[in-house]
Design a protein around this motif. Structure first.
Motif, PDB file in Angstrom:
ATOM      1  N   UNK A   6       0.865  -1.175   0.000  1.00 27.04           N
ATOM      2  CA  UNK A   6       0.000   0.000   0.000  1.00 27.04           C
ATOM      3  C   UNK A   6       0.903   1.227   0.000  1.00 27.04           C
ATOM      4  N   UNK A   7       0.852   1.999  -1.078  1.00 26.09           N
ATOM      5  CA  UNK A   7       1.615   3.242  -1.169  1.00 26.09           C
ATOM      6  C   UNK A   7       0.694   4.403  -0.825  1.00 26.09           C
ATOM      7  N   UNK A   8       1.118   5.216   0.140  1.00 21.92           N
ATOM      8  CA  UNK A   8       0.278   6.295   0.661  1.00 21.92           C
ATOM      9  C   UNK A   8       0.969   7.631   0.418  1.00 21.92           C
ATOM     10  N   UNK A  57       7.587  -0.807   6.972  1.00 24.06           N
ATOM     11  CA  UNK A  57       7.275   0.579   6.655  1.00 24.06           C
ATOM     12  C   UNK A  57       8.415   1.183   5.848  1.00 24.06           C
ATOM     13  N   UNK A  58       8.105   1.622   4.654  1.00 25.77           N
ATOM     14  CA  UNK A  58       9.076   2.310   3.803  1.00 25.77           C
ATOM     15  C   UNK A  58       8.861   3.807   3.916  1.00 25.77           C
ATOM     16  N   UNK A  59       9.810   4.479   4.539  1.00 26.40           N
ATOM     17  CA  UNK A  59       9.697   5.923   4.732  1.00 26.40           C
ATOM     18  C   UNK A  59      10.205   6.659   3.496  1.00 26.40           C
ATOM     19  N   UNK A  60       9.903   7.948   3.418  1.00 19.23           N
ATOM     20  CA  UNK A  60      10.291   8.748   2.253  1.00 19.23           C
ATOM     21  C   UNK A  60      11.782   9.035   2.213  1.00 19.23           C
ATOM     22  N   UNK A 104      12.705  -0.973   3.167  1.00 15.74           N
ATOM     23  CA  UNK A 104      13.540  -0.117   2.334  1.00 15.74           C
ATOM     24  C   UNK A 104      12.834   1.215   2.058  1.00 15.74           C
ATOM     25  N   UNK A 105      13.596   2.199   1.692  1.00 19.48           N
ATOM     26  CA  UNK A 105      13.060   3.522   1.378  1.00 19.48           C
ATOM     27  C   UNK A 105      11.989   3.393   0.294  1.00 19.48           C
ATOM     28  N   UNK A 106      10.911   4.142   0.453  1.00 15.14           N
ATOM     29  CA  UNK A 106       9.819   4.103  -0.532  1.00 15.14           C
ATOM     30  C   UNK A 106      10.351   4.515  -1.901  1.00 15.14           C
ATOM     31  N   UNK A 113       5.359   3.742   2.097  1.00 18.86           N
ATOM     32  CA  UNK A 113       4.955   2.403   1.682  1.00 18.86           C
ATOM     33  C   UNK A 113       4.720   1.534   2.911  1.00 18.86           C
ATOM     34  N   UNK A 114       3.561   0.875   2.931  1.00 24.46           N
ATOM     35  CA  UNK A 114       3.292  -0.166   3.921  1.00 24.46           C
ATOM     36  C   UNK A 114       3.298  -1.479   3.157  1.00 24.46           C
ATOM     37  N   UNK A 115       4.270  -2.311   3.460  1.00 26.03           N
ATOM     38  CA  UNK A 115       4.388  -3.624   2.821  1.00 26.03           C
ATOM     39  C   UNK A 115       3.915  -4.649   3.850  1.00 26.03           C
ATOM     40  N   UNK A 116       2.705  -5.136   3.659  1.00 28.86           N
ATOM     41  CA  UNK A 116       2.116  -6.106   4.587  1.00 28.86           C
ATOM     42  C   UNK A 116       2.450  -7.518   4.136  1.00 28.86           C
ATOM     43  N   UNK A 117       2.974  -8.299   5.058  1.00 27.00           N
ATOM     44  CA  UNK A 117       3.265  -9.711   4.789  1.00 27.00           C
ATOM     45  C   UNK A 117       2.400 -10.540   5.726  1.00 27.00           C
TER      46      UNK A 117
END
Length: 125
Positions: A6-8, A57-60, A104-106, A113-117
């Motif tokens: 999910x990219x926000x 969580x992928x931060x900016x 990793x960085x978005x 970026x929220x990468x849900x596994x």
């Protein structure tokens, strides 16, 4: 293992450190929830329960960050999965976690970026 990304946009990002007016907070939660609902429906996502959720969580930026501060955004995303019917509910009988990790960085500068596994926790016996 099933995954959902999910990219926000930064305008809708929620952090535990934000001090937002209740209406602005509700608008951001609704956006994340609806976006996740749409993505789950698009992928026809059905998750086994119980399931362990790992949220990367992928931060900016590549600087220091606390992944746990993304809990409001991740909770809104999990609610969107419930709305989409991916699982019966996001209560403790169906969902273990979420476990927050730094990802990793978005890839896009103005998005988080929220990468849900989702890791199946059913015992096969």
């Amino acid at each position: 293992m099933t995954e959902l990304i999910v990219d926000i946009h930064k305008a809708y990002w929620i952090s535990d450190n934000d001090r937002l007016y209740w209406a602005a907070l509700a608008k951001r939660k609704k956006h994340i929830r609806q976006l996740t609902h749409y993505l789950a429906k698009q992928q026809k996502l059905i998750l086994p329960t119980p399931v362990l959720v790992v949220a990367e969580i992928g931060f900016r930026t590549g600087g220091r960050a606390d992944p746990g501060n993304a809990s409001l955004a991740v909770k809104a995303a999990l609610d969107g999965l419930t709305d989409a019917g991916a699982w019966p509910d996001d209560d403790s009988r169906h969902v273990i976690g979420p476990d927050y990790r730094r990802g990793p960085k978005a890839p896009v500068k103005d998005r988080y970026r929220i990468h849900l596994k989702f890791i199946d926790q059913r015992v096969p016996f």
